[in-house]
Scaffold this motif. Structure first.
Motif, PDB file in Angstrom:
ATOM      1  N   GLY A 154      -0.944   5.860  20.445  1.00  0.00           N
ATOM      2  CA  GLY A 154      -0.127   6.986  20.844  1.00  0.00           C
ATOM      3  C   GLY A 154       1.295   6.897  20.358  1.00  0.00           C
ATOM      4  N   PHE A 155       1.882   5.695  20.443  1.00  0.00           N
ATOM      5  CA  PHE A 155       3.308   5.541  20.207  1.00  0.00           C
ATOM      6  C   PHE A 155       3.657   4.505  19.149  1.00  0.00           C
ATOM      7  CE2 PHE A 155       2.730   6.956  24.613  1.00  0.00           C
ATOM      8  CZ  PHE A 155       3.521   8.092  24.628  1.00  0.00           C
ATOM      9  N   GLY A 156       2.679   3.905  18.509  1.00  0.00           N
ATOM     10  CA  GLY A 156       2.966   2.902  17.494  1.00  0.00           C
ATOM     11  C   GLY A 156       2.772   1.486  18.010  1.00  0.00           C
ATOM     12  N   GLN A 157       2.928   0.529  17.118  1.00  0.00           N
ATOM     13  CA  GLN A 157       2.617  -0.870  17.417  1.00  0.00           C
ATOM     14  C   GLN A 157       3.799  -1.674  17.927  1.00  0.00           C
ATOM     15  OE1 GLN A 157      -0.832  -2.119  17.042  1.00  0.00           O
ATOM     16  NE2 GLN A 157      -0.791   0.111  17.264  1.00  0.00           N
ATOM     17  N   ASP A 158       4.983  -1.061  18.003  1.00  0.00           N
ATOM     18  CA  ASP A 158       6.129  -1.781  18.539  1.00  0.00           C
ATOM     19  C   ASP A 158       7.002  -0.826  19.337  1.00  0.00           C
ATOM     20  OD1 ASP A 158       7.349  -0.248  16.588  1.00  0.00           O
ATOM     21  OD2 ASP A 158       7.868  -1.937  15.301  1.00  0.00           O
ATOM     22  N   GLY A 159       8.021  -1.364  19.979  1.00  0.00           N
ATOM     23  CA  GLY A 159       8.920  -0.536  20.764  1.00  0.00           C
ATOM     24  C   GLY A 159       8.508  -0.446  22.221  1.00  0.00           C
ATOM     25  N   PRO A 160       9.368   0.141  23.051  1.00  0.00           N
ATOM     26  CA  PRO A 160       9.130   0.149  24.501  1.00  0.00           C
ATOM     27  C   PRO A 160       7.919   0.969  24.941  1.00  0.00           C
ATOM     28  CG  PRO A 160      11.027   1.533  23.920  1.00  0.00           C
ATOM     29  CD  PRO A 160      10.648   0.772  22.683  1.00  0.00           C
ATOM     30  N   ARG A 161       7.438   1.887  24.092  1.00  0.00           N
ATOM     31  CA  ARG A 161       6.281   2.706  24.471  1.00  0.00           C
ATOM     32  C   ARG A 161       4.967   2.182  23.908  1.00  0.00           C
ATOM     33  NH1 ARG A 161       8.821   8.507  22.518  1.00  0.00           N
ATOM     34  NH2 ARG A 161      10.448   8.724  24.107  1.00  0.00           N
ATOM     35  N   ALA A 162       5.002   1.115  23.148  1.00  0.00           N
ATOM     36  CA  ALA A 162       3.833   0.697  22.371  1.00  0.00           C
ATOM     37  C   ALA A 162       2.575   0.547  23.211  1.00  0.00           C
ATOM     38  CB  ALA A 162       4.137  -0.598  21.628  1.00  0.00           C
ATOM     39  N   ASN A 163       2.701   0.054  24.418  1.00  0.00           N
ATOM     40  CA  ASN A 163       1.516  -0.214  25.227  1.00  0.00           C
ATOM     41  C   ASN A 163       1.267   0.855  26.284  1.00  0.00           C
ATOM     42  OD1 ASN A 163       0.376  -2.783  24.239  1.00  0.00           O
ATOM     43  ND2 ASN A 163       2.424  -3.567  24.718  1.00  0.00           N
ATOM     44  N   ALA A 164       1.944   1.989  26.158  1.00  0.00           N
ATOM     45  CA  ALA A 164       1.700   3.093  27.081  1.00  0.00           C
ATOM     46  C   ALA A 164       0.463   3.869  26.648  1.00  0.00           C
ATOM     47  CB  ALA A 164       2.917   4.019  27.120  1.00  0.00           C
TER      48      ALA A 164
END
Length: 423
Positions: A154-164
């Protein structure tokens, strides 16, 4: 994922719409990507759509599914046909289904054995899940250094949303498309098809092809990161660029605020039509054909900028004249005069479109005596549309064959894996 649309079902005695589609026999499959082999760890829609595109282009796709459960979309029903979910059947032809529990160590080893034999791995698992299961890029690269690893999330493989977690609906909301879809003053609307899933899946297939081309040149594998929110937001580029460069914030208008005047839906005496008067020559042809030649004498309407400035007046005049005749009258007239216009088809009208059927986009395949409808690739190569070899597979239908033929496992080894519930 979009399962909220209402449905109008045919009477129980009526033949299903798919019975009217041309029946295509197996064969004639494109071979442009042969002998590329893809290990498909995805579920639901975006990932399976990506691998369906690759499969249609000729890649061999091995679809890994959970034993006894399978792809989530197998359970998205109704609608169903012969007990199988139609959403699953829409994006899973030309794939071999292998059931494997790779959350367990022994199953993971089988998965890595498969990865060694593959050129591409595609997953839609969250980064933390990939790492927990030991099936992330690093693990796959350890057994196949030149692997192309496509991670679709959904949000890519890195960053604060990665595992949302993220679904199509969520991505559409983030992208701005919902805010601009719907009537003025009305509620924001989701696009009527899972747009973010399909765009994200298409991006994943496109990026995979680019990575494979580079690998052929350099020998290097790649980690490809595709995010549904990114793909859907890029889809909004013309709207977003217009805001960024002008400061004008567009709002919902029922698609009546295009940069072009006139470019929208109009009512006729019966059914509505679409009308796109995208340049001055088309404008002149339309006015002459429709009986609005008087507008051509108005210097304030001589170009698009002027027509945009006087949009309300232009739209009122166009709407007035179009309301005097029915849809078929106007479409026939505009076709003769080279004016871009078209119907607003219901899905039953789309399904019956003889030209779409002729081009190989809509067809049916025989799966155990059942005519299963398909929406094809929609791209022709040298006059050939994409055929098929394998109908949408039953859960685990090809497990034994893949493990014995591709990996060289013995019948005894396969039986042991089955006894342990790993396949």
């Amino acid at each position: 994922m979009n399962q909220t649309a209402s449905h109008s079902r045919p009477a129980s005695s009526a033949p299903l719409p798919c019975a009217k589609l041309p029946l295509r026999a197996p064969g004639g499959r494109l071979s442009l990507l042969s002998p590329v082999r893809v290990l498909d760890l995805t579920t639901s829609l975006a990932g399976p759509y990506a691998t369906a595109l690759l499969a249609d282009l000729g890649a061999e796709v091995i679809k890994i599914e959970r034993p006894g459960v399978g792809d989530d979309s197998r359970h998205w029903r109704p609608p169903e046909l012969a007990g199988k979910a139609l959403w699953f059947s829409a994006v899973n032809r030309n794939k071999r289904s292998v059931t494997l529990d790779y959350a367990r160590a022994e199953g993971r080893e089988v998965l890595l054995d498969l990865a060694r034999q593959c050129d591409v791995v595609i997953t839609n698992q969250l980064p933390k899940v990939q790492e927990k299961l030991g099936v992330n890029y690093e693990a796959m690269r350890a057994v196949r250094p030149d692997i192309v690893f496509v991670a679709l999330s959904g949000f890519g493989q890195d960053g604060p949303r990665a595992n949302a977690p993220c679904y199509d609906l969520i991505a559409e909301g983030y992208s701005g498309v919902m805010d601009l879809t719907g009537e003025a003053g009305g509620d924001p609307q989701k696009v009527g098809t899972p747009a973010a899933d399909l765009l994200g899946g298409q991006d994943a297939a496109l990026a995979c092809l680019a990575a494979l081309m580079d690998r052929a040149r350099t020998g290097n594998g790649h980690l490809v990161d595709v995010a549904l929110v990114d793909s859907m937001t890029r889809f909004m580029a013309p709207r977003l660029m217009s805001y960024l460069g002008s400061g004008d914030l567009p709002r919902r208008s029922g698609a009546k605020d295009s940069v072009i005047a006139v470019y929208q839906v109009f009512a006729t005496a019966d059914e509505p039509i679409t009308l796109g008067l995208a340049n001055d020559n088309v404008w002149r042809r339309f006015c002459t054909a429709s009986g609005l030649a008087g507008l051509l004498a108005d210097p304030s309407l001589k170009d698009n900028a002027g027509r945009v400035a006087h949009r309300a007046r232009v739209v009122e005049e166009v709407a007035r004249v179009l309301a005097t005749q029915g849809r078929e009258h106007w479409l026939a007239l505009f076709a003769r005069e080279g004016v871009p216009a078209g119907p607003i088809n219901r899905l039953d009208e789309v399904a019956a479109d003889a030209e779409l059927q002729r081009r190989g986009l809509l067809y049916a395949i025989d799966a155990d005596g059942v005519a299963v409808p398909q929406v094809g690739l929609g791209i022709r190569f040298d006059g050939q549309s994409a055929g098929f070899d394998i109908p949408p597979p039953d859960l685990g239908q090809h497990t034994g064959a893949v493990l014995t033929d591709l990996l060289g496992y013995s019948a005894r080894r396969v039986a042991e894996l089955k006894e342990k519930g790993l396949i």
